[in-house]
Design an enzyme around this catalytic site. Structure first.
Site, mmCIF file in Angstrom:
data_model
loop_
_atom_site.group_PDB
_atom_site.id
_atom_site.type_symbol
_atom_site.label_atom_id
_atom_site.label_comp_id
_atom_site.label_asym_id
_atom_site.label_seq_id
_atom_site.Cartn_x
_atom_site.Cartn_y
_atom_site.Cartn_z
ATOM 1 N N GLU A 357 1.253 3.629 2.021
ATOM 2 C CA GLU A 357 1.690 2.367 1.422
ATOM 3 C C GLU A 357 1.292 2.344 -0.058
ATOM 4 O O GLU A 357 2.098 2.029 -0.930
ATOM 5 C CB GLU A 357 1.047 1.196 2.167
ATOM 6 C CG GLU A 357 1.370 -0.159 1.566
ATOM 7 C CD GLU A 357 0.559 -1.278 2.195
ATOM 8 O OE1 GLU A 357 0.953 -2.450 2.020
ATOM 9 O OE2 GLU A 357 -0.479 -1.003 2.840
ATOM 10 N N HIS A 358 0.023 2.639 -0.329
ATOM 11 C CA HIS A 358 -0.481 2.721 -1.700
ATOM 12 C C HIS A 358 -0.990 4.135 -1.961
ATOM 13 O O HIS A 358 -1.720 4.685 -1.138
ATOM 14 C CB HIS A 358 -1.642 1.747 -1.922
ATOM 15 C CG HIS A 358 -1.338 0.328 -1.567
ATOM 16 N ND1 HIS A 358 -1.661 -0.218 -0.333
ATOM 17 C CD2 HIS A 358 -0.749 -0.659 -2.283
ATOM 18 C CE1 HIS A 358 -1.283 -1.483 -0.308
ATOM 19 N NE2 HIS A 358 -0.715 -1.779 -1.471
#
Length: 469
Positions: A357-358
């Site tokens: 996601e990050h």
């Protein structure tokens, strides 16, 4: 780019142990964060390593389905009942018309922070507006694509263990720019049955039209089906717990005729760091994700042999000790892991497989590696770019694909609130040029009516030309 898969051992890699807080009364204990060397893993072992913990939705669906059915049949009454049961709040009014609510008073520093975030998020998403393009594919044949806003959208802003007014900005601002006419924001009420003042401030600033004072599956169902007080929406956005996710999954495949932004799982970060990265920053970035909840996914990819692992361990212990949500961070770290990569190519190869996601790249000359990144929700490049800036105020959106879905899904953007139509327009000359090819293809497929729709027109064009001669 590939791993050296000639060695299969998992046991020879060192184990990196972090001192983290647990929920026990003993205070701090040593909590191991498993570690692996990529060069010693087989392909199947890498596949297992990148897999997220399995979420068994069968039991969750069993809980959520009756809630969805109750809201569909009983509307506001069901929402009130579930809010009293789960949130211990008795609601007199389920939905508030935002235009009738005053802008709440906020501390000047808090207000300024929200205003700066609003300006940056607005600027970045406004820049995503595309100009209408028209293409003449052949003489007399013109095609274009046009965008229209989704008429009504639902935005879910979690309450749970932390209030998230930033999510209100992230979802409402692109809806505002897109021109969505009805914007329903759902968020759990306070203990007094009111709306969190920070969420309300952001909602009013970003053009929300209605606020549904409910959370959980009942809020998702109310927006999907509509109630006496809650407008029915056409698309639902926003993160949430497993029950919220399950409700979104069920309702997008139901008679409610509602779509959702993306599949969702626990929040996650992957940090790539070399010997030039500060252990203080590495620890802070890992913990900033781990504090979201005990199911958060945290991965550290160490490049080369020069990283001071002991310093990272000490920093994690030190920083975790002072965190109000340190127990969440500790539990998240206990099922997270570190991998050792020989170089940046190997590190990015694994990151692309993991699809976080990050993704934080904290290495020397970090910018030059951006072009090799294929799969990530949002990327944070260099030592001065913590994930926190994207979570709040850099301008990018923080509603992102998790659970490996970054391989095929994008984060929320302006396009998420738009739908696109194609338009074609042919002149007589255009149909005369293109029509015979269309008729031939229709004949091959055995669709005579398709063919006739073209040939009848071609005959009229031919007859008209004959008359004018």
């Amino acid at each position: 780019m590939s791993f050296d898969l000639s060695r299969l051992s998992l046991t020879s890699s060192p184990r990196l142990s972090f001192l983290t807080r647990t929920a026990t009364k003993k205070g701090f204990v040593r909590c191991s964060m498993k570690s692996y060397r990529l060069s010693e893993l087989s392909f199947s072992q890498v596949e297992n390593l990148k897999a997220r913990p399995r979420i068994d939705f069968s039991s969750i669906f069993t809980t959520v389905n009756p809630i969805i059915d109750a809201v569909r049949s009983k509307g506001d009454t069901a929402v009130k009942e579930y809010t009293e049961r789960f949130d211990k709040v008795q609601l007199n009014k389920v939905v508030e018309d935002v235009s009738e609510l005053d802008i709440p008073e906020l501390d000047s520093a808090v207000k300024e922070a929200f205003d700066v975030a609003y300006d940056n998020i607005y600027a970045f998403h406004f820049a995503q507006m595309s100009t209408e393009k028209s293409v003449e594919n052949m003489k007399g044949v013109r095609c274009k694509r046009v965008s229209r806003s989704i008429g009504s959208v639902g935005l879910y802003v979690p309450g749970g263990t932390a209030v998230l007014p930033s999510t209100a900005l992230m979802l409402a601002i692109p809806a505002q720019i897109a021109g969505c006419k009805t914007v329903v924001l759902a968020t759990p009420p306070t203990k007094e049955g009111s709306i969190c003042k920070e969420v309300l401030y952001c909602a009013k600033r970003a053009g929300v039209t209605h606020i549904l004072k409910a959370g959980g599956a009942q809020a998702i169902a109310a927006m999907a089906w509509g109630t006496d007080s809650c407008p029915k929406v056409e698309k639902i956005f926003g993160p949430g717990n497993q029950y919220v996710t399950a409700a979104k999954m069920i309702l997008q495949n139901s008679e409610a005729m509602v779509s959702i932004d993306m599949p969702a799982g626990p929040s996650e970060v992957l940090v790539i760091a070399d010997e030039h990265a500060s252990p203080v920053y590495i620890a802070a970035d890992l913990l900033s994700q781990a504090e979201h909840g005990p199911d958060s996914q945290v991965v550290l990819v160490v490049v080369g042999d020069g990283v001071n692992l002991k310093a990272i361990e000490e920093e994690i212990a030190k920083q975790c000790k002072s965190l109000p949500r340190g127990e969440f961070a500790s539990k998240a770290l206990s099922h997270s892991f570190t991998v050792f990569a020989r170089d940046m190519i190997e590190a990015i190869t694994f990151s692309n497989l993991y699809a976080p996601e990050h993704l934080i790249i904290n290495v020397k000359d970090a910018e030059k590696w951006e072009g090799l990144i294929e799969n990530a929700g949002s990327v944070f490049i260099g030592p001065w770019t913590p994930e926190s800036v994207g979570d709040y105020a850099s301008g990018t959106n923080h509603v992102l694909p998790t659970y490996g879905y970054a391989r095929m899904y994008s984060g929320v953007s302006l396009d998420s609130f738009l739908k696109f139509m194609t338009v074609q327009s042919l002149t007589e000359e255009g149909l005369r040029n293109l029509g015979p090819y269309v008729a031939t293809m229709a004949e091959i497929e055995g669709l005579d009516a398709h063919k006739r729709a073209v040939t009848l027109r071609l005959k009229d064009i031919e007859a008209k030309q004959t008359q004018t001669k």
